[in-house]
Design a protein around this motif. Structure first.
Motif, mmCIF file in Angstrom:
data_model
loop_
_atom_site.group_PDB
_atom_site.id
_atom_site.type_symbol
_atom_site.label_atom_id
_atom_site.label_comp_id
_atom_site.label_asym_id
_atom_site.label_seq_id
_atom_site.Cartn_x
_atom_site.Cartn_y
_atom_site.Cartn_z
ATOM 1 N N HIS A 127 -0.192 4.116 0.953
ATOM 2 C CA HIS A 127 -0.625 4.962 2.055
ATOM 3 C C HIS A 127 -0.097 4.486 3.396
ATOM 4 C CE1 HIS A 127 -3.589 6.602 4.989
ATOM 5 N NE2 HIS A 127 -3.397 7.686 4.257
ATOM 6 N N CYS A 128 -0.314 3.207 3.720
ATOM 7 C CA CYS A 128 0.092 2.675 5.032
ATOM 8 C C CYS A 128 1.400 1.894 4.970
ATOM 9 C CB CYS A 128 -1.014 1.806 5.633
ATOM 10 S SG CYS A 128 -1.356 0.278 4.735
ATOM 11 N N GLN A 179 -6.879 4.284 -4.447
ATOM 12 C CA GLN A 179 -6.000 4.950 -5.394
ATOM 13 C C GLN A 179 -6.539 4.732 -6.795
ATOM 14 O OE1 GLN A 179 -1.915 3.750 -5.144
ATOM 15 N NE2 GLN A 179 -1.268 5.078 -6.802
ATOM 16 N N THR A 227 -7.909 0.965 -7.083
ATOM 17 C CA THR A 227 -7.531 -0.114 -6.175
ATOM 18 C C THR A 227 -7.791 0.368 -4.762
ATOM 19 O OG1 THR A 227 -5.242 0.641 -6.044
ATOM 20 C CG2 THR A 227 -5.746 -1.023 -7.704
ATOM 21 N N GLN A 228 -8.222 -0.543 -3.894
ATOM 22 C CA GLN A 228 -8.493 -0.195 -2.498
ATOM 23 C C GLN A 228 -7.789 -1.175 -1.590
ATOM 24 O OE1 GLN A 228 -12.589 -0.207 -1.249
ATOM 25 N NE2 GLN A 228 -12.141 1.082 0.501
ATOM 26 N N CYS A 229 -7.032 -0.643 -0.637
ATOM 27 C CA CYS A 229 -6.307 -1.448 0.338
ATOM 28 C C CYS A 229 -7.301 -2.014 1.344
ATOM 29 C CB CYS A 229 -5.261 -0.577 1.041
ATOM 30 S SG CYS A 229 -4.350 -1.422 2.358
ATOM 31 N N HIS A 283 -5.391 -5.991 -2.113
ATOM 32 C CA HIS A 283 -6.026 -4.828 -2.708
ATOM 33 C C HIS A 283 -7.080 -5.320 -3.686
ATOM 34 C CE1 HIS A 283 -2.517 -2.774 -1.147
ATOM 35 N NE2 HIS A 283 -3.014 -1.614 -1.525
ATOM 36 N N CYS A 289 0.831 -1.197 0.000
ATOM 37 C CA CYS A 289 0.000 0.000 0.000
ATOM 38 C C CYS A 289 0.871 1.256 0.000
ATOM 39 C CB CYS A 289 -0.919 -0.003 1.211
ATOM 40 S SG CYS A 289 -2.015 1.436 1.285
#
Length: 97
Positions: free
Chosen positions: A22-23, A63, A54-56, A29, A20
């Motif tokens: 972000h984190c 994103q 895409t999503q974590c 994902h 990811c």
């Protein structure tokens, strides 16, 4: 009276193991495709817009992705990647005599 509008559809294309942005955690994902269609009398007629993201699953950060990036990620999920995925041991061939 003519009833028209738009309606959104969400398609899950693939689930990938990525790091990811972000984190920073390597997690699953989901690759999603969002299509907005024009409707007439509640019947979807044609797509107005299409977007990919895409999503974590760890932190929930989303994103955006281009169509080309989404196609590459989908091909990777279908088995087009080389080498083992993160956290998986390489599979050994059975011994044959």
């Amino acid at each position: 009276m003519i009833i028209f509008g738009t309606r959104g559809y969400l398609y899950q294309l693939a689930i990938l193991t990525l790091v990811c942005g972000h984190c920073g955690n390597p997690s699953a994902h989901t690759l999603r495709k969002r299509v907005t269609k024009f409707t007439l009398f509640f019947v979807p007629l044609f797509p107005v817009s299409t977007s990919y993201a895409t999503q974590c699953t760890f932190c929930g950060a989303e994103q955006r992705a281009t169509k080309e990036q989404a196609e590459q990620l989908q091909a990777q999920a279908a088995g087009g990647h080389t080498g083992p995925m993160y956290g998986q041991q390489p599979q050994q061939q059975p011994y044959q005599s």
